[in-house]
Structures are given as structure tokens and as C-alpha cells.
Design an enzyme around this catalytic site. Structure first.
Site, mmCIF file in Angstrom:
data_model
loop_
_atom_site.group_PDB
_atom_site.id
_atom_site.type_symbol
_atom_site.label_atom_id
_atom_site.label_comp_id
_atom_site.label_asym_id
_atom_site.label_seq_id
_atom_site.Cartn_x
_atom_site.Cartn_y
_atom_site.Cartn_z
ATOM 1 N N VAL A 14 1.156 40.064 60.674
ATOM 2 C CA VAL A 14 1.918 40.842 59.731
ATOM 3 C C VAL A 14 1.126 41.958 59.342
ATOM 4 O O VAL A 14 1.748 43.007 59.089
ATOM 5 C CB VAL A 14 1.944 39.727 58.559
ATOM 6 C CG1 VAL A 14 2.625 40.328 57.587
ATOM 7 C CG2 VAL A 14 2.953 38.568 58.853
ATOM 8 N N VAL A 168 -13.697 38.826 52.949
ATOM 9 C CA VAL A 168 -13.432 39.577 51.865
ATOM 10 C C VAL A 168 -14.001 38.578 50.788
ATOM 11 O O VAL A 168 -13.677 37.171 50.992
ATOM 12 C CB VAL A 168 -11.816 39.610 51.681
ATOM 13 C CG1 VAL A 168 -11.389 39.720 50.162
ATOM 14 C CG2 VAL A 168 -11.270 40.603 52.607
ATOM 15 N N HIS A 219 0.318 21.530 62.653
ATOM 16 C CA HIS A 219 1.551 21.232 63.016
ATOM 17 C C HIS A 219 0.827 21.091 64.508
ATOM 18 O O HIS A 219 -0.012 21.746 65.124
ATOM 19 C CB HIS A 219 2.405 22.507 63.029
ATOM 20 C CG HIS A 219 3.348 22.755 64.135
ATOM 21 N ND1 HIS A 219 4.127 21.797 64.717
ATOM 22 C CD2 HIS A 219 3.388 23.614 65.283
ATOM 23 C CE1 HIS A 219 4.767 22.325 65.591
ATOM 24 N NE2 HIS A 219 4.207 23.469 65.919
ATOM 25 N N TYR A 250 9.964 21.264 70.309
ATOM 26 C CA TYR A 250 10.442 22.441 70.811
ATOM 27 C C TYR A 250 9.632 22.589 72.014
ATOM 28 O O TYR A 250 8.487 22.119 72.195
ATOM 29 C CB TYR A 250 10.400 23.649 69.970
ATOM 30 C CG TYR A 250 8.967 23.902 69.319
ATOM 31 C CD1 TYR A 250 7.951 24.796 70.213
ATOM 32 C CD2 TYR A 250 8.308 23.639 68.078
ATOM 33 C CE1 TYR A 250 6.752 25.032 69.538
ATOM 34 C CE2 TYR A 250 7.232 24.059 67.739
ATOM 35 C CZ TYR A 250 6.299 24.475 68.501
ATOM 36 O OH TYR A 250 5.026 24.991 68.061
ATOM 37 N N ASP A 534 23.557 40.654 37.885
ATOM 38 C CA ASP A 534 24.525 40.978 36.814
ATOM 39 C C ASP A 534 24.021 40.069 35.597
ATOM 40 O O ASP A 534 23.588 38.967 35.387
ATOM 41 C CB ASP A 534 25.877 40.600 37.148
ATOM 42 C CG ASP A 534 26.110 39.067 37.404
ATOM 43 O OD1 ASP A 534 25.330 38.576 37.907
ATOM 44 O OD2 ASP A 534 27.121 38.453 37.451
ATOM 45 N N TYR A 635 24.927 28.155 21.735
ATOM 46 C CA TYR A 635 23.561 28.206 22.213
ATOM 47 C C TYR A 635 22.876 27.723 20.656
ATOM 48 O O TYR A 635 23.101 28.090 19.759
ATOM 49 C CB TYR A 635 22.810 29.588 22.386
ATOM 50 C CG TYR A 635 23.323 30.050 23.848
ATOM 51 C CD1 TYR A 635 22.750 29.986 24.903
ATOM 52 C CD2 TYR A 635 24.432 30.934 23.699
ATOM 53 C CE1 TYR A 635 23.177 30.393 26.052
ATOM 54 C CE2 TYR A 635 24.894 31.552 24.558
ATOM 55 C CZ TYR A 635 24.122 31.379 25.729
ATOM 56 O OH TYR A 635 24.689 31.935 27.028
#
Length: 805
Positions: A14, A168, A219, A250, A534, A635
């Protein structure tokens, strides 16, 4: 163009892709920092098996994966051997039909295979175990480490700095914004910091005061020794990558060996702070010791499905750490706490380049034009969803269910109930069947209404798992009498202050500069004219508005654009309030005698608001109706909620009042053509193609997104279209492909049976040329093609007589 000083923390797939994408857009001051040695610094990317299956129930995730495949193929970092999913049970075979529908709807080339066709593609399979398969030719194997190396090299050529072996230690801030990244080798000045730290994401984000709902979980991945049936194979992979989801497995090839990945074992969470440092990990920090006992069932099932592996043994294995989130979606976007701090987390190799492109567009242009990111925004969570117990529990459950067949309405079962409305005790007395919405227990239907559904056959198939004939009975009773609907899960924001009117006018498409007591339906837009939400805006005072919103993203969006001069205050009032929708042709008969205020048609008009008393309960009443019937949203504060319910219920007894659930609500809303944000329209759609042009007041002055809309309104190439289905068994679920002849032309958004009109309803995005009343299309529903006809909308009460009665 020169850009700001950007520091990307994490040089996995990434971070490397983001550096390349940012430099491609002209940002020339980009630094990538990682604690490990490149190109294999020790995070999840460094051990990832690289399998890329693009099919996903989320359109966004499928598109992110497709871009990743296209880019990595272009960079020679991808083995496009195809992807194959097999079914060994009838239930999974049915699920493969649903998955084929998603792939087709999202534009992926895919096909369903017979047993013989499946085995022909993957000759190691036992034909006696396989009932069928699902094949996507463009799937394959991402070479993650090579992708890191290649993309960083390209970024370097454009001027990016890459600093490995830099740990870091902190994020320095001043005045609420980032100023530098502190490493063990010195500070790196920064205007923008993007956390791509993967399994270390929560640890790094905490340095900037940003909670990150992510859990690293181990995993299992094992490699066989030589498989005799693969002897002499000179290509790294010949057969498609393979998923056996019935057993959480898999597979992929590596020359004469097989990788076996397994999700069927117990969850193995690891705290980010407990991950070993680079220098102390035996293999790498993201790899923990293999636990053979957890793999026993996987190996037994592998030898049954792939008989050739009976002549091989497991040669090596790892428990590798990957990131899981509470809703299985990535965490993308800016921190609400610290300006300039961004995250791109919980992203697997499958979506890595797509996420990097999305983040680069968002950073450089201020919005993402290529992908709808509302499901991925890190600010989507309610406060309770950031609780450590919630995060750990749900993340572990998602690991368990990663390959399960999940119904679109299936609620989580653990940590419930979390949030209950004041009416919950009465709902349980009425035998409510609860699902969940934003943590709220929300009735789908009420067992107490079973007597209204006598003679209606009970549902029998899996698709109707969260349906009951009671849903239809409640819908019809709402149309004929009066019903109470719990609307507490609707997000409520209070916007106040001397600048509130101008602020909401600038942020929304509606004219909110109206007298006290007015209610306005309008949209929130992004700078490109795409719909962000909306909302309804009720003016309750000269400087006081109540906004009916769709979720925490609306709160975050408004807060980010709030004036810095203190003239506007925004407050989430949802937890301390509640709401009842009292709707139906007898609603006034119930409500009017309970108040001294004028609730007549003339005294309380449609789309107006009023403070009043219902019995002894103070309420804010809005004359709105999402089901298309006379009535009000009422309400009140949470402490008065139960009293409000009981007052209305007692008054409604002479009129046969019922409680209605979300199932009936959805049916009734679709009969009226009311859109749902996040389902019917998202960031990628504009108001005109969504059929919401009436909510845009182009002559009211400037508002966010107006200039973009002026360009977009001239050419509407697609439309949100109402379809009806005559076949009573043709009620679809949503996300199905819609065909014009043999070509996929669009996809379904919302769907339900319309009990008032006696037809199934589906809304779908279609090319404008097909969105013509009377046009016939076909919906791909599992293994069927269901005929559907484009209809004029709304289907019910087009003259609005019942609403305005």
C-alpha cells in the site's frame, strides 16, 4: 506540480503504491519510511501468498481489486492464471451463482462451470467431490514483494525518498495538525502523514491520537513438499488459484509445490504492541510460529479434495499476521482528531494499488473521483464501535466467518444487545424479531402480528431467511389503519449558532433560509457534485436546526466544514433521544386528541415541524413520512420515550394500531420511490441521475458542489430506475446484474415485494436509453433470469394525496 511534504509510514504494497501514485500526480516531496529492510520489510506484504480474487459483494472492493490487477499486470508483478472457486455442497453451488451475479454486475468477466469444466481447469481436483465452479480468468497471483520494489523504484525516479530501517517513534503535532514524524534516526518534517503501517496501524495511529478499529490476526499458510503430479512444472503457476470455501481453504502453485491457506482454525489475535521488533523476530515480525495442531483438519480436507497431495507432506508453515476490521472493510481517510494525519489501513494485496490510487486522488484533488469510498471511510464508526472489546470480538468473528455464506440482512450475534431504544421492552412483549442497525436493536417484524398474516405461506428458501409473511401483513395494515415505527436508529444532529443558517445553506442543496417550523429535504454533495448523503433539515428556532442524517460520516463531513469562528455548534443528539413514526390514514385520529396543538391538515402542513405535547410528553413533531402515508415523526428525550409509546398505543387501540418493522418499512418506501443513501445512491452518483433533481435549488446561491453540478446536469448517461416484476417468486435481494438481451446493462440497488401494488419492486442503475417506462429487462437472480419492466414512479399515490391529507 509541487506538493506538500508527505510522509508515508509503511513500505508494504500500500505504502509503495501510494508513493508511486502521488508522484505520478506531481507531488514531489514524498518520503516513505519503514522500520524494516526493503523490499521485504517484514509486514504482511512480505509473506502474503498474493492470491487476488476480485469478486466481492461490494462494488467498491471489486473495482479496487480490478485496478490492482490492471496495474500490477502492467508492471509485470502479476501472474494472471485465473481464479477458481469450487462448490462441494449444494448450498455453496447456489452461493456461486450469487457470486457470479456480483461479478457480472461489477463488470468482471466470469462464468459458472460444470463439474467436468471445473476439473478440466484444475486437474488436481477430485471430480467426485466437486459439484461445480466459478471462474474469473483475470484473477491471479500478485507478486507482493516485487510490487513493492517496482513501485518504489518508479517513485524514486520521480524524486521520492525511501528510508528503510527507520523506526517511527512518534507523530509530532502543533496546533492540532501534524508537523513531523519522529524516527530513531531523526525527525522528518511533514505537512501530511499517511499511516500505511498495516498490522502496526493501531500503534502508529495512536501516536496521533486516532483510534483504529483493527486487529492483527494470525492466519495459517503452509507449503507442501514436492507434489509428484506437479513434477517437472517449469512455470511458477499453471492452474488457477483455488478456493474451497466450504472448508475455509485456498491454494496456489509454486512450481512443483502447493501453498495451502486456512481460515478454519481458532482466531489468533495479536496486540500490535506485542508484535516482535524487526531485529528480534526469527523470520519477520508478521510471522509467528506455525501451530500444526490447528492445521490438522485443513490437511485432511486438502488430501480429500486434491488426491495428488496424498503423496506429499507439509514441508513448512507459518501463522502470518493480517489485518481484520469490524466490518471487513478498509480504513481510509483523514483523522478527525489531527489535521494532516491520514490512514490507509486494513488493505490486503488484493486491493492495494486501487486503494493507493483512491488515496492519491483524495489527497491531491480533495475527493476521490474513481471510487466510491463511503464504505471505507475511517470516520464511519459510531463511538461504541471503537471500544476495544467491540473491535476484538467482531474482528475475531469476521475471521471465523471470512468464507461463510452470509445473508445480506444477517446481523452479528455477539455483543448484543448494544443499543436499545426506550421502546425495546414493549417491542419484546410484541415478540419483535430484531436485526441490528448502527448497534441499535431494530425490529424487522413482530410476532404479535402473525394473526394478520393467516393464510400467507411461510418463506422456504435461503434468500427469505430474514423475511416472514408478517412483513406483508404489517405493510398492508400501515396502508389501511395506523402503525408505530421505531425510527430511533436514524441519526439526529443538532446544528445551532448565529452562523447555522448560512452554514447549512452552503453545505446543502436545499433552501434552508425559511421560517421557523419549516422542514427541507436536501442533499450533501462533494466538490465533484457526487451525493454524500440525503438529509432533512428542520428549523426549530432562529439559530437552531435538527438534521436527520444517515450516519457518522455526515457528522464528520459537517464538522470538517464548520466555520472556525465558533459561530456554529454541531451536536449528535441521537443517544439521548428517540423517535416514533406514527403513520397511516388513521394517524390523525390517534394523535390529534392527545394534544392541544393544532394537528389538522391546515394547522400542521406536510414538511412542517412543531414543538408540542403528546399527552404528558414534550415532542418535536415533523410531518414527514417515509412510508408515504399521513403521519408524523415524533421525537422526544430517551427518558420520555416509553411513555410516548404507551400513550400512542393506548390511543390507537380503537383504530387497530400495530407496530411495524423494518421489513414493511422497506416495502412501503420502495412503493413511494424513496431513495436510501448507501444503497440506491452513493458518492459516485449525482442528484439528477438519481432522480433527486427536485432537491437541488440551483438558484439559491452558492453551495458545495454547485459548479460541478452545472456541468454534470447537461448529460445524464444513467438513471436510477424503478422496475416491477410480475412473477411473485421474483423478489430479488439487491446487487444483481440487469441484462438488456445478453449484455449486462446495470445492477439492482434496493428490492422488496410491494404488497399494496401486488408486484415485486427493484430499483436499478441503468443506461438512460433503457430507463423508459415499458422497457423490458431481465434481472440475473441466482440461476434465473427474471423479467422486469421499467415503471413510472412513484408506484403508489403519485398525486401525494394521502401524504397531504
Amino acid at each position: 506540480m509541487a506538493g506538500p511534504r508527505v510522509v508515508v509510514i509503511g513500505a508494504g504494497v500500500v505504502g509503495a503504491a501510494l508513493a508511486e501514485e502521488l508522484s505520478a500526480r506531481g507531488w514531489d516531496d514524498v518520503t516513505v519510511v519503514d522500520q524494516g529492510a526493503l523490499p521485504k520489510p517484514g509486514g504482511s506484504s512480505s509473506h502474503a501468498p498474493g492470491l487476488v480474487f476480485q469478486t466481492n459483494p461490494s462494488k467498491t472492493m471489486a473495482e479496487l481489486a480490478r485496478y490492482t490487477v490492471e496495474k500490477l499486470t502492467r508492471l509485470d508483478c502479476f501472474l494472471q492464471v485465473g481464479g477458481l472457486e469450487v462448490a462441494t455442497t449444494p448450498e455453496r453451488l447456489t452461493e456461486l451463482h450469487r457470486r457470479h451475479g456480483w461479478a457480472t454486475a461489477w463488470g468482471l468477466d466470469a462464468r459458472l462451470l460444470t463439474t467436468d469444466e471445473t476439473v478440466a481447469l484444475h486437474s488436481l481436483l477430485d471430480p467426485d467431490r466437486v459439484l461445480g465452479g466459478f471462474h474469473v480468468p483475470t484473477d491471479g497471483i500478485a507478486k507482493a514483494v516485487r510490487a513493492v520494489e517496482v513501485q518504489l523504484a518508479i517513485a524514486r525516479e520521480r524524486g521520492a525518498r525511501v528510508l528503510d530501517r527507520h523506526e517511527v517513534l512518534d507523530i509530532r503535532t502543533s496546533g492540532g495538525r501534524v508537523t513531523a514524524v519522529v524516527t530513531d534516526k531523526g525527525d522528518i518534517p511533514a505537512d501530511i502523514v499517511v499511516c500505511c503501517a498495516g498490522i502496526w496501524g493501531p500503534k502508529v495511529a495512536a501516536m496521533a491520537g486516532t483510534p483504529l478499529p483493527l486487529t492483527p490476526l494470525a492466519h495459517q499458510l503452509a507449503w507442501t513438499g514436492p507434489v509428484p503430479a506437479l513434477r517437472g512444472q517449469t512455470a511458477e503457476a499453471v492452474r488457477p488459484i483455488l478456493r474451497h470455501q466450504d472448508a475455509d481453504l485456498y491454494y496456489r502453485e509454486r512450481y512443483d509445490r502447493l501453498a495451502v491457506g486456512y481460515y478454519g482454525h481458532r482466531p489468533m489475535p495479536v496486540r500490535p504492541e506485542d508484535i516482535l521488533p524487526v531485529g528480534e523476530a526469527e523470520v519477520m515480525p508478521s510471522v509467528t510460529p506455525f501451530t500444526p495442531a490447528d492445521f490438522a483438519d485443513a490437511w485432511k480436507e486438502t488430501r480429500a479434495l486434491l488426491p495428488a497431495t496424498r503423496d506429499a507432506e507439509i514441508a513448512e508453515g507459518i501463522n502470518g499476521l493480517f489485518s481484520f476490521t469490524t466490518d471487513n472493510m478498509p480504513l481510509l481517510g483523514p483523522s478527525p482528531e489531527v489535521e494532516g494525519f491520514w490512514v490507509a489501513e486494513a488493505v490486503w494485496v488484493t486491493h492495494s494499488a486501487g486503494v493507493a490510487r483512491a488515496m492519491a486522488e483524495w489527497l491531491v484533488d480533495g475527493h476521490c473521483a474513481s471510487f466510491d469510498l463511503h464504505e471505507c471511510d475511517v470516520n464511519r464508526f459510531e463511538p461504541h464501535q471503537l471500544a476495544p472489546e467491540y473491535v476484538l470480538t467482531r474482528d475475531c468473528q469476521n475471521f471465523v466467518e471470512v468464507y461463510d455464506i452470509i445473508h445480506p440482512l444477517q446481523p452479528p450475534e455477539n455483543l448484543r444487545p448494544l443499543r436499545v431504544s426506550p421502546f425495546h421492552v414493549r417491542q419484546r412483549e410484541l415478540d419483535a424479531r430484531f436485526l441490528e442497525a448502527s448497534g441499535w436493536e431494530r425490529p424487522q417484524w413482530y410476532g404479535a402480528n402473525a394473526g394478520l398474516a393467516e393464510g400467507v405461506p411461510a418463506p422456504g428458501d435461503w434468500a427469505a431467511r430474514y423475511w416472514s409473511p408478517i412483513v406483508g401483513a404489517e405493510a398492508l395494515a400501515s396502508r389501511e389503519g395506523v402503525a408505530l415505527y421505531d425510527m430511533t436508529a436514524l441519526k439526529r444532529l443538532e446544528v445551532s449558532g448565529p452562523g447555522a443558517e448560512a452554514f447549512l445553506g452552503r453545505m446543502s442543496t436545499g433552501d434552508v433560509a425559511k421560517p421557523v417550523g419549516s422542514v427541507t429535504y436536501c442533499l450533501l454533495l462533494d466538490a465533484d457534485g457526487g451525493i454524500r448523503s440525503d438529509v432533512t433539515v428542520a428549523r426549530l428556532g432562529r439559530e437552531l436546526f435538527q438534521v436527520g442524517a444517515n450516519g457518522n460520516l455526515d457528522l464528520d463531513w459537517l464538522a470538517r466544514h464548520r466555520p472556525r469562528d465558533g459561530s456554529v455548534t454541531i451536536r449528535d443528539i441521537t443517544p439521548g433521544t428517540c423517535c416514533i413514526g406514527v403513520w397511516g390514514p388513521r394517524a390523525r385520529d390517534v394523535v390529534a386528541p392527545l394534544t392541544r396543538d393544532d394537528f389538522s391538515a391546515e394547522g400542521f402542513r406536510y414538511f412542517r415541524a412543531k414543538r408540542a405535547y403528546i399527552g404528558a410528553v414534550p415532542v418535536t413533531a415533523l410531518r414527514l413520512s417515509y412510508i408515504g402515508e399521513l403521519g408524523w415523526e415524533l421525537y422526544t428525550t430517551a427518558d420520555m420515550g416509553l411513555k410516548l409509546w404507551d400513550t400512542l398505543w393506548e390511543a390507537g387501540r380503537p383504530y387497530g394500531i400495530i407496530a411495524g418493522g423494518r421489513g414493511a418499512f422497506t416495502s412501503l418506501r420502495l412503493e413511494k420511490g424513496y431513495r436510501a443513501f448507501g444503497t440506491d445512491m452513493t458518492y459516485e452518483h449525482d442528484p439528477f441521475e438519481a432522480g433527486l433533481g427536485f432537491a437541488v435549488k440551483m438558484d439559491k446561491g452558492d453551495f458545495l458542489g454547485k459548479s460541478a453540478l452545472e456541468e454534470r446536469r447537461a448529460s445524464v448517461g444513467r438513471r436510477l430506475t424503478c422496475l416491477t416484476i410480475e412473477d411473485p417468486t421474483g423478489v430479488v435481494m439487491g446487487k444483481e446484474p440487469v441484462f438488456d438481451g445478453d449484455a449486462c446493462a446495470g445492477y439492482v440497488t434496493s428490492a422488496a415485494y410491494g404488497y399494496t401494488i401486488g408486484k415485486a419492486i427493484a430499483y436499478a442503475w441503468l443506461p438512460a436509453r433503457l430507463a423508459v417506462p415499458g422497457q423490458t429487462v431481465h434481472i440475473g437472480y441466482f440461476d434465473r433470469r427474471v423479467p422486469a419492466v421499467v415503471a413510472e414512479e412513484p408506484l403508489f399515490d403519485p398525486a401525494m394525496k394521502r401524504l397531504r391529507a
